[in-house]
Design an enzyme around this catalytic site. Structure first.
Site, PDB file in Angstrom:
ATOM      1  N   ASP A  29     -68.206  40.595  26.305  1.00  0.00           N
ATOM      2  CA  ASP A  29     -69.426  40.955  25.586  1.00  0.00           C
ATOM      3  C   ASP A  29     -70.512  41.430  26.541  1.00  0.00           C
ATOM      4  OD1 ASP A  29     -70.971  41.299  23.373  1.00  0.00           O
ATOM      5  OD2 ASP A  29     -71.459  39.185  23.113  1.00  0.00           O
ATOM      6  N   GLY A  30     -71.338  42.354  26.063  1.00  0.00           N
ATOM      7  CA  GLY A  30     -72.523  42.757  26.817  1.00  0.00           C
ATOM      8  C   GLY A  30     -72.459  44.148  27.444  1.00  0.00           C
ATOM      9  N   ARG A  33     -75.548  46.234  26.213  1.00  0.00           N
ATOM     10  CA  ARG A  33     -76.808  45.797  26.843  1.00  0.00           C
ATOM     11  C   ARG A  33     -76.857  46.183  28.309  1.00  0.00           C
ATOM     12  NH1 ARG A  33     -76.391  39.908  24.719  1.00  0.00           N
ATOM     13  NH2 ARG A  33     -74.400  40.760  24.002  1.00  0.00           N
ATOM     14  N   TRP A  34     -75.730  46.072  28.977  1.00  0.00           N
ATOM     15  CA  TRP A  34     -75.672  46.448  30.400  1.00  0.00           C
ATOM     16  C   TRP A  34     -76.104  47.907  30.572  1.00  0.00           C
ATOM     17  CZ3 TRP A  34     -73.229  50.158  33.288  1.00  0.00           C
ATOM     18  CH2 TRP A  34     -73.155  49.948  34.667  1.00  0.00           C
ATOM     19  N   ASN A  77     -65.482  45.633  14.439  1.00  0.00           N
ATOM     20  CA  ASN A  77     -66.058  46.691  15.278  1.00  0.00           C
ATOM     21  C   ASN A  77     -66.014  48.089  14.634  1.00  0.00           C
ATOM     22  OD1 ASN A  77     -65.050  45.241  18.490  1.00  0.00           O
ATOM     23  ND2 ASN A  77     -66.974  45.061  17.380  1.00  0.00           N
ATOM     24  N   ARG A 203     -70.295  31.840  20.665  1.00  0.00           N
ATOM     25  CA  ARG A 203     -69.480  32.039  19.458  1.00  0.00           C
ATOM     26  C   ARG A 203     -68.075  32.433  19.855  1.00  0.00           C
ATOM     27  NH1 ARG A 203     -74.110  34.934  17.944  1.00  0.00           N
ATOM     28  NH2 ARG A 203     -73.315  36.872  18.806  1.00  0.00           N
TER      29      ARG A 203
HETATM   30  C1  FPP Z   1     -68.428  44.328  23.679  1.00  0.00           C
HETATM   31  O1  FPP Z   1     -69.654  44.711  24.223  1.00  0.00           O
HETATM   32  C2  FPP Z   1     -67.349  45.206  24.141  1.00  0.00           C
HETATM   33  C3  FPP Z   1     -66.479  45.907  23.331  1.00  0.00           C
HETATM   34  C4  FPP Z   1     -66.542  45.869  21.866  1.00  0.00           C
HETATM   35  C5  FPP Z   1     -65.463  46.805  23.890  1.00  0.00           C
HETATM   36  C6  FPP Z   1     -64.708  46.218  25.041  1.00  0.00           C
HETATM   37  C7  FPP Z   1     -63.743  47.195  25.543  1.00  0.00           C
HETATM   38  C8  FPP Z   1     -63.500  47.444  26.864  1.00  0.00           C
HETATM   39  C9  FPP Z   1     -64.190  46.766  27.966  1.00  0.00           C
HETATM   40  C10 FPP Z   1     -62.470  48.429  27.213  1.00  0.00           C
HETATM   41  C11 FPP Z   1     -61.135  47.748  27.408  1.00  0.00           C
HETATM   42  C12 FPP Z   1     -60.076  48.746  27.613  1.00  0.00           C
HETATM   43  C13 FPP Z   1     -58.742  48.507  27.450  1.00  0.00           C
HETATM   44  C14 FPP Z   1     -57.767  49.586  27.594  1.00  0.00           C
HETATM   45  C15 FPP Z   1     -58.231  47.195  27.092  1.00  0.00           C
HETATM   46  P1  FPP Z   1     -70.799  45.176  23.226  1.00  0.00           P
HETATM   47  O2  FPP Z   1     -70.667  46.630  22.999  1.00  0.00           O
HETATM   48  O3  FPP Z   1     -70.734  44.344  21.991  1.00  0.00           O
HETATM   49  O4  FPP Z   1     -72.088  44.859  24.032  1.00  0.00           O
HETATM   50  P2  FPP Z   1     -73.493  44.408  23.441  1.00  0.00           P
HETATM   51  O5  FPP Z   1     -73.274  43.050  22.842  1.00  0.00           O
HETATM   52  O6  FPP Z   1     -74.368  44.394  24.637  1.00  0.00           O
HETATM   53  O7  FPP Z   1     -73.903  45.430  22.437  1.00  0.00           O
END
Ligand code: FPP
Length: 249
Positions: A29-30, A33-34, A77, A203
């Site tokens: 997660d994150g 935001r990053w 998602n 969570r």
């Molecule tokens: C959550 O951060 C991240 C995701 C929904 C996507 C994660 C996917 C990857 C890191 C790529 C993996 C690749 C493979 C091929 C397995 P967020 O977008 O919810 O962040 P936020 O909470 O800051 O909005």
């Protein structure tokens, strides 16, 4: 951001090989935001997130963790903006294509869990290819949860078992925890010992609801792209300080 320490590829000496988690699961997660903190589009966070995951997979493999499971895309998602969903699907496909040779070299065995039939056809093709090619690899078992939802997984297992009961192939008394677990996407994979979640949220977000029953939970404030080897080391130190009782005294 914590600086990446100069660690060798072997297990740090303050960790006990005998008490390593065999299976680590991660909620990455994150990313958004990053990126936003840096004035970048959210997708840049996902791109950096892939690098973090690659490094973690290698570290797990080097340190003797037998299995890593990552939550890449949840059934919820799909509710994100269309461009972000499209970007993620294309990213998964590209990463699979680009990393397959290296996974073969490093002996990684990849598998996917989730409702894969609803993914774009071209992604399904790359998934099939990677799973087939790596299926006999002897190294770390890498599971990617894609279009995955824990409740949906449990419901599909119930349906599959109910169908067998309806057809007279299974008696009600035959249904027990072990039989149920065999109808989950994760059949044959031991339950995670440790769940790591980044970005501070407390969570489990519909991830591995059945399988996490006795997992130790570790939450760090680090955003996923910043989750480096030092952070993982800290998570393992915290895990090794825990006393796992599995409901006993
Ligand atoms: C959550 O951060 C991240 C995701 C929904 C996507 C994660 C996917 C990857 C890191 C790529 C993996 C690749 C493979 C091929 C397995 P967020 O977008 O919810 O962040 P936020 O909470 O800051 O909005």
């Amino acid at each position: 951001m914590t600086a990446e320490p100069l660690l060798t590829s072997s297990l740090p000496s303050d960790l006990d090989t005998e008490r390593l988690p065999r299976h680590v699961a991660v909620i990455m997660d994150g990313n958004g935001r990053w990126a936003q903190q840096r004035g970048l589009p959210r997708i840049m966070g996902h791109r950096r997130g892939v690098d973090t995951l690659k490094k973690l997979l290698r570290t797990c493999s080097d340190w003797g963790v037998m299995a890593l499971t990552a939550y890449a895309f949840s059934t919820e998602n799909w509710g994100r903006p269309l461009e972000e969903v499209d970007f993620l699907m294309t990213l998964f496909e590209r990463v699979l294509r680009q990393e397959l040779a290296e996974m073969m070299e490093e002996g990684v065995r990849i598998q996917f869990v989730g409702n894969l039939q609803s993914l774009p056809a071209s992604l399904q093709t790359e998934i099939d290819k990677a799973v087939q090619q790596t299926r006999h690899n002897p190294g770390i078992r890498f599971t990617v949860a894609t279009n995955y939802g824990g409740r949906q997984e449990i419901v599909q297992a119930c349906r599959a078992i109910a169908k067998q009961v309806q057809q007279g192939k299974v008696a009600l008394e035959d249904i027990d925890e072990s039989m149920f677990a065999h109808h989950l996407y994760t059949a044959g994979l031991d339950d995670p010992d440790l769940l790591i979640r980044t970005s501070g949220e407390m969570r489990i977000s519909n991830f591995l609801l059945w399988q996490l029953a006795y997992a130790e939970l570790y939450v760090t404030d680090a955003l996923w792209p910043d989750f480096n080897t030092l952070e993982f080391h800290q998570a393992l130190c915290a895990y090794q300080k825990r006393h796992r009782r599995f409901g006993k005294v």
